[in-house]
Design a protein around this motif. Structure first.
Motif, PDB file in Angstrom:
ATOM      1  N   LEU A 171       0.814  -1.206   0.000  1.00  0.00           N
ATOM      2  CA  LEU A 171       0.000   0.000   0.000  1.00  0.00           C
ATOM      3  C   LEU A 171       0.851   1.260   0.000  1.00  0.00           C
ATOM      4  O   LEU A 171       0.438   2.295  -0.517  1.00  0.00           O
ATOM      5  CB  LEU A 171      -0.929  -0.025   1.222  1.00  0.00           C
ATOM      6  CG  LEU A 171      -1.965   1.085   1.357  1.00  0.00           C
ATOM      7  CD1 LEU A 171      -2.895   1.117   0.156  1.00  0.00           C
ATOM      8  CD2 LEU A 171      -2.762   0.907   2.649  1.00  0.00           C
ATOM      9  N   PHE A 172       2.048   1.183   0.573  1.00  0.00           N
ATOM     10  CA  PHE A 172       2.960   2.328   0.585  1.00  0.00           C
ATOM     11  C   PHE A 172       3.226   2.822  -0.833  1.00  0.00           C
ATOM     12  O   PHE A 172       3.242   4.025  -1.096  1.00  0.00           O
ATOM     13  CB  PHE A 172       4.274   1.936   1.264  1.00  0.00           C
ATOM     14  CG  PHE A 172       5.314   3.025   1.254  1.00  0.00           C
ATOM     15  CD1 PHE A 172       5.279   4.050   2.184  1.00  0.00           C
ATOM     16  CD2 PHE A 172       6.325   3.020   0.312  1.00  0.00           C
ATOM     17  CE1 PHE A 172       6.234   5.055   2.178  1.00  0.00           C
ATOM     18  CE2 PHE A 172       7.289   4.026   0.290  1.00  0.00           C
ATOM     19  CZ  PHE A 172       7.243   5.042   1.228  1.00  0.00           C
ATOM     20  N   GLU A 173       3.428   1.898  -1.766  1.00  0.00           N
ATOM     21  CA  GLU A 173       3.659   2.267  -3.159  1.00  0.00           C
ATOM     22  C   GLU A 173       2.367   2.699  -3.840  1.00  0.00           C
ATOM     23  O   GLU A 173       2.348   3.649  -4.615  1.00  0.00           O
ATOM     24  CB  GLU A 173       4.272   1.097  -3.924  1.00  0.00           C
ATOM     25  CG  GLU A 173       5.700   0.744  -3.519  1.00  0.00           C
ATOM     26  CD  GLU A 173       6.699   1.804  -3.969  1.00  0.00           C
ATOM     27  OE1 GLU A 173       6.400   2.541  -4.930  1.00  0.00           O
ATOM     28  OE2 GLU A 173       7.773   1.902  -3.349  1.00  0.00           O
ATOM     29  N   CYS A 174       1.282   2.010  -3.521  1.00  0.00           N
ATOM     30  CA  CYS A 174       0.004   2.279  -4.184  1.00  0.00           C
ATOM     31  C   CYS A 174      -0.509   3.682  -3.898  1.00  0.00           C
ATOM     32  O   CYS A 174      -1.003   4.368  -4.799  1.00  0.00           O
ATOM     33  CB  CYS A 174      -1.030   1.247  -3.741  1.00  0.00           C
ATOM     34  SG  CYS A 174      -2.700   1.531  -4.363  1.00  0.00           S
ATOM     35  N   ILE A 175      -0.380   4.144  -2.656  1.00  0.00           N
ATOM     36  CA  ILE A 175      -0.958   5.444  -2.295  1.00  0.00           C
ATOM     37  C   ILE A 175      -0.107   6.607  -2.784  1.00  0.00           C
ATOM     38  O   ILE A 175      -0.426   7.771  -2.510  1.00  0.00           O
ATOM     39  CB  ILE A 175      -1.193   5.574  -0.774  1.00  0.00           C
ATOM     40  CG1 ILE A 175       0.113   5.396   0.003  1.00  0.00           C
ATOM     41  CG2 ILE A 175      -2.243   4.580  -0.323  1.00  0.00           C
ATOM     42  CD1 ILE A 175      -0.051   5.552   1.503  1.00  0.00           C
ATOM     43  N   ASP A 176       0.942   6.305  -3.534  1.00  0.00           N
ATOM     44  CA  ASP A 176       1.699   7.369  -4.186  1.00  0.00           C
ATOM     45  C   ASP A 176       0.917   7.907  -5.384  1.00  0.00           C
ATOM     46  O   ASP A 176       1.312   8.869  -6.022  1.00  0.00           O
ATOM     47  CB  ASP A 176       3.063   6.831  -4.640  1.00  0.00           C
ATOM     48  CG  ASP A 176       4.041   7.946  -4.956  1.00  0.00           C
ATOM     49  OD1 ASP A 176       3.929   9.018  -4.344  1.00  0.00           O
ATOM     50  OD2 ASP A 176       4.903   7.746  -5.827  1.00  0.00           O
ATOM     51  N   THR A 177      -0.206   7.250  -5.679  1.00  0.00           N
ATOM     52  CA  THR A 177      -1.078   7.700  -6.757  1.00  0.00           C
ATOM     53  C   THR A 177      -2.237   8.510  -6.165  1.00  0.00           C
ATOM     54  O   THR A 177      -2.481   8.471  -4.959  1.00  0.00           O
ATOM     55  CB  THR A 177      -1.664   6.502  -7.528  1.00  0.00           C
ATOM     56  OG1 THR A 177      -2.581   5.805  -6.676  1.00  0.00           O
ATOM     57  CG2 THR A 177      -0.568   5.542  -7.974  1.00  0.00           C
TER      58      THR A 177
END
Length: 279
Positions: A140-146
């Motif tokens: 999720l850390f990478e995903c919420i960069d969107t």
């Protein structure tokens, strides 16, 4: 990680090592192919010398194992990673689970700007020759960069809450709830991972937790103050931090003093109208 770990005949008969997913204080996580059906799985290599003595448990079904394995063997929930098996190697305990999530990088063909709105451009990475490839994170850390729509953030958070509610109903606390311990696929289906700090909720105050192995940014005030804590209440605090992080893409607290005071500020780029719509 160098490929020099000697593995048993059983392992080599059933699995082929793949990519590196991550590493930490207790070991590292790799992907692997299960030869029986060509399914890709995740394997956590847990260094036996790093497992505290009080973290071993006599499980009536599978024998003496780290508590993490005993707990995962017991639970079954669509938003928690599925336990497959464990393998007792010479220096490591191997925890085999399902592999969930997609690599959150625009170069991934499973992602597209229409279905996955706000998808960032692929990161520029220096290509190096390695024994094991480091896979882009599925968490999720990478995903919420969107930039995600309100409905998407609600869908993600609701699934996390359901997973934690289920664990608490079994008197289990995860104790390391954070965005990096939540893997997510291209359809925004999430699963909670890494039960290395998980434990059963103590029944008496004298048995409350005094040690914290999680990430400080997600820790509750009582944990930061080094007070004994029961667990579920601290986990509710972590859920609040997660909600803020999912909505705004950043953590509400920057240091321990802010956590102890419960002091946070909304990002300056958020206006009141958008704030109301976000929640």
């Amino acid at each position: 990680m160098s490929g020099k770990v000697n593995l048993s005949k059983y392992f080599n008969k059933h699995y082929i090592i793949g990519d590196l997913l991550g590493d930490g204080a207790f070991g590292f996580v790799l992907t692997a192919i299960r030869l029986s059906d060509s399914t890709e799985v995740a394997i956590k290599f847990i260094n036996k010398t790093k497992i505290p003595e009080d973290s071993w448990i006599e499980d009536p079904q599978i024998g003496r194992v780290p508590q993490e394995i005993s707990i995962l063997n017991r639970i079954n929930h669509p938003n928690i990673i599925n336990f497959i098996e464990y393998i007792n190697e010479e220096d490591y305990i191997l925890l085999v689970t399902e592999l969930h999530g997609t690599e959150w990088d625009a170069s991934n063909p499973l992602l597209n700007p229409i279905k996955n709105s706000g998808l960032r451009l692929a990161k520029q990475q220096k290509i190096e020759e390695r024994v094991i490839r480091k896979r882009t994170s599925c968490d999720l850390f990478e995903c919420i960069d969107t930039k995600m729509a309100k409905a998407t953030t609600q869908k993600i958070f609701a699934q996390i809450v359901l997973a934690i509610y289920y664990l608490h109903s079994l008197n289990i606390v995860h104790r390391d709830l954070k965005d990096e311990n939540i893997v997510i696929d291209e359809n925004y289906h999430v699963k909670l991972i890494d039960f290395g700090s998980a434990s059963y909720i103590p029944k008496r105050p004298e048995n409350y937790f005094t040690r914290f192995n999680g990430t400080t940014h997600f820790a509750s005030p009582e944990i930061v103050k080094k007070k004994a804590y029961r667990g579920p209440e601290a986990e509710i605090w972590s859920l609040g931090v997660l909600l803020f992080t999912i909505v705004f893409g950043e953590n509400p607290f920057q240091n321990k003093d802010e956590i102890m005071e419960g002091k946070y500020m909304f990002p300056s780029k958020i206006d009141p109208g958008k704030l109301n719509r976000a929640f």
